[in-house]
Design an enzyme around this catalytic site. Structure first.
Site, PDB file in Angstrom:
ATOM      1  N   HIS A  51      -4.881  -1.545   7.365  1.00 21.38           N
ATOM      2  CA  HIS A  51      -3.443  -1.859   7.324  1.00 21.38           C
ATOM      3  C   HIS A  51      -2.597  -0.709   7.892  1.00 21.38           C
ATOM      4  CE1 HIS A  51      -4.263   0.410   3.637  1.00 21.38           C
ATOM      5  NE2 HIS A  51      -3.030   0.840   3.719  1.00 21.38           N
ATOM      6  N   TYR A 103       3.862   7.292  13.416  1.00 24.33           N
ATOM      7  CA  TYR A 103       2.595   6.531  13.419  1.00 24.33           C
ATOM      8  C   TYR A 103       1.444   7.443  13.819  1.00 24.33           C
ATOM      9  CZ  TYR A 103      -0.831   3.218  15.436  1.00 24.33           C
ATOM     10  OH  TYR A 103      -1.980   2.525  15.775  1.00 24.33           O
ATOM     11  N   SER A 104       1.656   8.224  14.878  1.00 23.10           N
ATOM     12  CA  SER A 104       0.615   9.121  15.386  1.00 23.10           C
ATOM     13  C   SER A 104       0.256  10.187  14.350  1.00 23.10           C
ATOM     14  CB  SER A 104       1.099   9.784  16.682  1.00 23.10           C
ATOM     15  OG  SER A 104       0.101  10.617  17.229  1.00 23.10           O
ATOM     16  N   ALA A 105       1.279  10.702  13.668  1.00 22.83           N
ATOM     17  CA  ALA A 105       1.008  11.704  12.620  1.00 22.83           C
ATOM     18  C   ALA A 105       0.068  11.129  11.566  1.00 22.83           C
ATOM     19  CB  ALA A 105       2.321  12.132  11.974  1.00 22.83           C
ATOM     20  N   SER A 106       0.298   9.864  11.197  1.00 25.01           N
ATOM     21  CA  SER A 106      -0.541   9.259  10.148  1.00 25.01           C
ATOM     22  C   SER A 106      -1.967   9.042  10.649  1.00 25.01           C
ATOM     23  CB  SER A 106       0.082   7.941   9.664  1.00 25.01           C
ATOM     24  OG  SER A 106      -0.026   6.922  10.649  1.00 25.01           O
ATOM     25  N   MET A 114       0.823  -1.209   0.000  1.00 24.76           N
ATOM     26  CA  MET A 114       0.000   0.000   0.000  1.00 24.76           C
ATOM     27  C   MET A 114       0.862   1.266   0.000  1.00 24.76           C
ATOM     28  SD  MET A 114      -3.241  -0.461  -0.123  1.00 24.76           S
ATOM     29  CE  MET A 114      -4.366  -1.849  -0.122  1.00 24.76           C
ATOM     30  N   GLU A 144      -0.127  -9.833  17.694  1.00 23.01           N
ATOM     31  CA  GLU A 144       1.274 -10.253  17.820  1.00 23.01           C
ATOM     32  C   GLU A 144       2.238  -9.095  17.596  1.00 23.01           C
ATOM     33  OE1 GLU A 144       0.912 -14.694  16.054  1.00 23.01           O
ATOM     34  OE2 GLU A 144       2.832 -13.673  15.601  1.00 23.01           O
TER      35      GLU A 144
HETATM   36  N1  LIG Z   1      -2.740  -3.644  17.925  1.00 25.15           N
HETATM   37  C1  LIG Z   1      -2.952  -2.513  18.588  1.00 25.15           C
HETATM   38  O1  LIG Z   1      -2.569  -2.334  19.764  1.00 25.15           O
HETATM   39  C2  LIG Z   1      -3.648  -1.388  17.903  1.00 25.15           C
HETATM   40  C3  LIG Z   1      -3.921  -1.408  16.540  1.00 25.15           C
HETATM   41  N2  LIG Z   1      -4.568  -0.322  15.980  1.00 25.15           N
HETATM   42  C4  LIG Z   1      -4.815  -0.298  14.539  1.00 25.15           C
HETATM   43  O2  LIG Z   1      -5.387  -1.515  14.109  1.00 25.15           O
HETATM   44  C5  LIG Z   1      -4.962  -1.774  12.754  1.00 25.15           C
HETATM   45  C6  LIG Z   1      -4.402  -3.183  12.678  1.00 25.15           C
HETATM   46  O3  LIG Z   1      -3.363  -3.281  13.632  1.00 25.15           O
HETATM   47  P1  LIG Z   1      -2.762  -4.739  13.973  1.00 25.15           P
HETATM   48  O4  LIG Z   1      -3.785  -5.771  13.707  1.00 25.15           O
HETATM   49  O5  LIG Z   1      -2.107  -4.655  15.303  1.00 25.15           O
HETATM   50  O6  LIG Z   1      -1.616  -4.827  12.851  1.00 25.15           O
HETATM   51  P2  LIG Z   1      -0.802  -6.101  12.339  1.00 25.15           P
HETATM   52  O7  LIG Z   1       0.633  -5.713  12.390  1.00 25.15           O
HETATM   53  O8  LIG Z   1      -1.248  -7.338  13.009  1.00 25.15           O
HETATM   54  O9  LIG Z   1      -1.270  -6.184  10.798  1.00 25.15           O
HETATM   55  C7  LIG Z   1      -0.817  -5.207   9.904  1.00 25.15           C
HETATM   56  C8  LIG Z   1      -1.387  -5.565   8.567  1.00 25.15           C
HETATM   57  O10 LIG Z   1      -0.976  -4.563   7.622  1.00 25.15           O
HETATM   58  C9  LIG Z   1      -0.327  -5.210   6.546  1.00 25.15           C
HETATM   59  N3  LIG Z   1       0.745  -4.387   5.997  1.00 25.15           N
HETATM   60  C10 LIG Z   1       1.903  -4.047   6.584  1.00 25.15           C
HETATM   61  N4  LIG Z   1       2.629  -3.312   5.750  1.00 25.15           N
HETATM   62  C11 LIG Z   1       1.919  -3.199   4.600  1.00 25.15           C
HETATM   63  C12 LIG Z   1       2.126  -2.576   3.336  1.00 25.15           C
HETATM   64  N5  LIG Z   1       3.260  -1.907   3.080  1.00 25.15           N
HETATM   65  N6  LIG Z   1       1.178  -2.687   2.387  1.00 25.15           N
HETATM   66  C13 LIG Z   1       0.043  -3.393   2.613  1.00 25.15           C
HETATM   67  N7  LIG Z   1      -0.239  -4.000   3.786  1.00 25.15           N
HETATM   68  C14 LIG Z   1       0.706  -3.901   4.752  1.00 25.15           C
HETATM   69  C15 LIG Z   1       0.236  -6.481   7.110  1.00 25.15           C
HETATM   70  O11 LIG Z   1       0.433  -7.371   6.062  1.00 25.15           O
HETATM   71  P3  LIG Z   1       1.680  -8.412   6.101  1.00 25.15           P
HETATM   72  O12 LIG Z   1       1.644  -9.069   7.431  1.00 25.15           O
HETATM   73  O13 LIG Z   1       1.401  -9.312   4.970  1.00 25.15           O
HETATM   74  O14 LIG Z   1       2.909  -7.601   5.959  1.00 25.15           O
HETATM   75  C16 LIG Z   1      -0.867  -6.908   8.057  1.00 25.15           C
HETATM   76  O15 LIG Z   1      -1.877  -7.583   7.361  1.00 25.15           O
HETATM   77  C17 LIG Z   1      -3.941  -0.681  12.406  1.00 25.15           C
HETATM   78  O16 LIG Z   1      -4.596   0.347  11.684  1.00 25.15           O
HETATM   79  C18 LIG Z   1      -3.516  -0.164  13.765  1.00 25.15           C
HETATM   80  O17 LIG Z   1      -3.115   1.205  13.728  1.00 25.15           O
HETATM   81  C19 LIG Z   1      -4.954   0.783  16.699  1.00 25.15           C
HETATM   82  C20 LIG Z   1      -4.689   0.822  18.035  1.00 25.15           C
HETATM   83  C21 LIG Z   1      -4.047  -0.251  18.730  1.00 25.15           C
HETATM   84  C1  LIG Z   2       4.521  -0.057  17.228  1.00 24.02           C
HETATM   85  C2  LIG Z   2       3.191  -0.721  16.795  1.00 24.02           C
HETATM   86  C3  LIG Z   2       3.236  -1.032  15.289  1.00 24.02           C
HETATM   87  C4  LIG Z   2       4.006  -2.346  15.078  1.00 24.02           C
HETATM   88  C5  LIG Z   2       4.251  -2.505  13.609  1.00 24.02           C
HETATM   89  O1  LIG Z   2       5.277  -2.075  13.113  1.00 24.02           O
HETATM   90  N1  LIG Z   2       3.275  -3.101  12.893  1.00 24.02           N
HETATM   91  C6  LIG Z   2       3.312  -2.999  11.414  1.00 24.02           C
HETATM   92  C7  LIG Z   2       2.732  -4.118  10.690  1.00 24.02           C
HETATM   93  S1  LIG Z   2       3.868  -5.278  10.057  1.00 24.02           S
HETATM   94  O2  LIG Z   2       4.694  -5.754  11.183  1.00 24.02           O
HETATM   95  O3  LIG Z   2       3.019  -6.320   9.483  1.00 24.02           O
HETATM   96  O4  LIG Z   2       4.663  -4.574   9.018  1.00 24.02           O
HETATM   97  C8  LIG Z   2       1.967   0.181  17.080  1.00 24.02           C
HETATM   98  C9  LIG Z   2       0.665  -0.389  16.444  1.00 24.02           C
HETATM   99  C10 LIG Z   2      -0.478   0.016  17.391  1.00 24.02           C
HETATM  100  C11 LIG Z   2       0.187   0.988  18.375  1.00 24.02           C
HETATM  101  C12 LIG Z   2      -0.507   1.218  19.737  1.00 24.02           C
HETATM  102  C13 LIG Z   2      -1.832   1.902  19.566  1.00 24.02           C
HETATM  103  O5  LIG Z   2      -2.152   2.430  18.513  1.00 24.02           O
HETATM  104  C14 LIG Z   2      -2.587   2.084  20.844  1.00 24.02           C
HETATM  105  C15 LIG Z   2      -1.750   2.895  21.857  1.00 24.02           C
HETATM  106  C16 LIG Z   2      -1.759   4.347  21.385  1.00 24.02           C
HETATM  107  C17 LIG Z   2      -0.944   5.225  22.348  1.00 24.02           C
HETATM  108  O6  LIG Z   2      -0.955   6.545  21.848  1.00 24.02           O
HETATM  109  C18 LIG Z   2       0.502   4.720  22.431  1.00 24.02           C
HETATM  110  C19 LIG Z   2       0.523   3.281  22.903  1.00 24.02           C
HETATM  111  C20 LIG Z   2      -0.327   2.334  22.015  1.00 24.02           C
HETATM  112  C21 LIG Z   2      -0.405   0.985  22.760  1.00 24.02           C
HETATM  113  C22 LIG Z   2       0.358   2.176  20.637  1.00 24.02           C
HETATM  114  C23 LIG Z   2       1.800   1.654  20.749  1.00 24.02           C
HETATM  115  C24 LIG Z   2       2.439   1.369  19.369  1.00 24.02           C
HETATM  116  C25 LIG Z   2       1.580   0.370  18.549  1.00 24.02           C
HETATM  117  C26 LIG Z   2       1.550  -0.976  19.276  1.00 24.02           C
END
Ligand SMILES: NC(=O)C1=CN([C@@H]2O[C@H](COP(=O)(O)OP(=O)(O)OC[C@H]3O[C@@H](n4cnc5c(N)ncnc54)[C@H](OP(=O)(O)O)[C@@H]3O)[C@@H](O)[C@H]2O)C=CC1
Ligand SMILES: C[C@H](CCC(=O)NCCS(=O)(=O)O)[C@H]1CC[C@H]2[C@@H]3C(=O)C[C@@H]4C[C@H](O)CC[C@]4(C)[C@H]3CC[C@]12C
Length: 284
Positions: free
Chosen positions: A103, A166-169, A76, A204
């Protein structure tokens, strides 16, 4: 019971046969949303980066009773791919009922290190692709009187340390989609926009990223995913999940911002955040 800005009776039958596009569906909350939608008999189009994970989620969706399940893998970071996914929904279904934008790109829980390129990349993945998908999907959503569900965070409403890019986005999502909601009302466009303001959830990647520093207990991803779907179907303005922490945080933000800031900092084990080296030649 979770706080909703409105009320309504939710039935899982409401999703039967509905055409739902879920991004970030290969793991975490997105994966759980895919499974809930499958159990409810929806058509699902899943997207994420890694196709092997997506294929497994798609297979499980078919086992759970999805009306149909397809996936598209790609990054994305490229808005052209974001638009291609929406085109796939149009080519496959001829329309769309719900767009769930979920995502996020990989980031870190740490001091901002001056990496402007990382901020730009995260704005592309976490914000601009959401805008591109919304613009591409809007004609279909107008036709179906459908719903846009934007998965955001407390980080998009209240400032915390160690999540600056992340927060900015997430703040950008708030500004863009809340403004768009005004315009839909002014133009009588019957497409709902639900902003999901989430606290810490036990996915996770989140637990891996912050459990060493964040003292809070994460909420369950399965329940979170169901609440997101429910709030979207009921066309709620906002979902606060878990309501206890999110709604309290937002009340404190307006009533006692300094107290909230100190509570946020005290909820973090600062000693577990590796400190950056002092700037060269600094006096302290
Ligand atoms: N978990 C939390 O504590 C919180 C989560 N959120 C929000 O919930 C949503 C999901 O979070 P969470 O389930 O923890 O995230 P995960 O890390 O579990 O999942 C992230 C998803 O985004 C996909 N992704 C990562 N990079 C890209 C990319 N470049 N292009 C397309 N897809 C991509 C990953 O795909 P792949 O694995 O295939 O790379 C995966 O499916 C997010 O918007 C997050 O901000 C909000 C507050 C708290
Ligand atoms: C740092 C986390 C993001 C981990 C990551 O890189 N995931 C990308 C996907 S990939 O591995 O598949 O590429 C943050 C994701 C959610 C955040 C948490 C959240 O949004 C709730 C709280 C908000 C508060 O302002 C700060 C603490 C939070 C627990 C915050 C912490 C960072 C995340 C876990």
């Amino acid at each position: 019971v979770y706080f909703y800005s409105g009320h309504g009776n939710f039935s899982k039958e409401m999703l039967r046969g509905k055409r739902v596009l879920v991004t970030g569906a290969s793991s975490g909350i997105g994966e759980q949303m895919a499974y809930h939608l499958a159990r409810m008999g929806a058509h699902v189009l899943l997207t994420a980066w890694t196709d092997t994970k997506l294929e497994q989620v798609m297979e499980k969706c078919l086992d759970l009773g999805a009306a149909s399940a397809r996936y598209m893998s790609g990054s994305m970071e490229n808005t052209a791919f974001a638009e291609e996914v929406v085109k796939e929904a149009e080519n496959t279904w001829g329309g769309l009922d719900m767009l769930i934008l979920n995502h996020i790109g990989q980031t870190f829980y740490d001091f901002f290190n001056g990496d402007v390129a990382h901020v730009r990349k995260l704005m592309e993945i976490n914000f601009l692709s959401y805008v591109a998908m919304t613009a591409a999907a809007l004609p279909m959503l107008e036709e179906s009187k459908g719903s846009i569900v934007v998965v955001s965070s407390v980080s998009g409403k209240v400032a915390s340390p160690f999540v600056a890019p992340y927060s900015a986005s997430k703040f950008a999502l708030e500004g863009f989609f809340s403004s768009l909601r005004h315009e839909f009302i002014i133009k009588n466009i019957n497409v709902s926009i639900t902003l999901c303001i989430l606290g810490y959830i036990n996915t996770e990647s989140a637990v891996r990223a912050v459990s060493h520093a964040v003292k809070l207990k994460p909420a369950p991803k399965e329940e979170c995913a169901l609440e997101i779907i429910r709030s979207g179907v009921l066309r709620q303005r906002e979902l606060h999940y878990p309501a206890s922490t999110v709604t309290t945080t937002l009340l404190l933000r307006n009533l006692a911002p300094r107290l909230l800031d100190s509570l946020i900092r005290s909820s973090i084990q600062l000693e577990n955040i590796k400190r950056p080296p002092p700037p060269q030649g600094s006096g302290h």
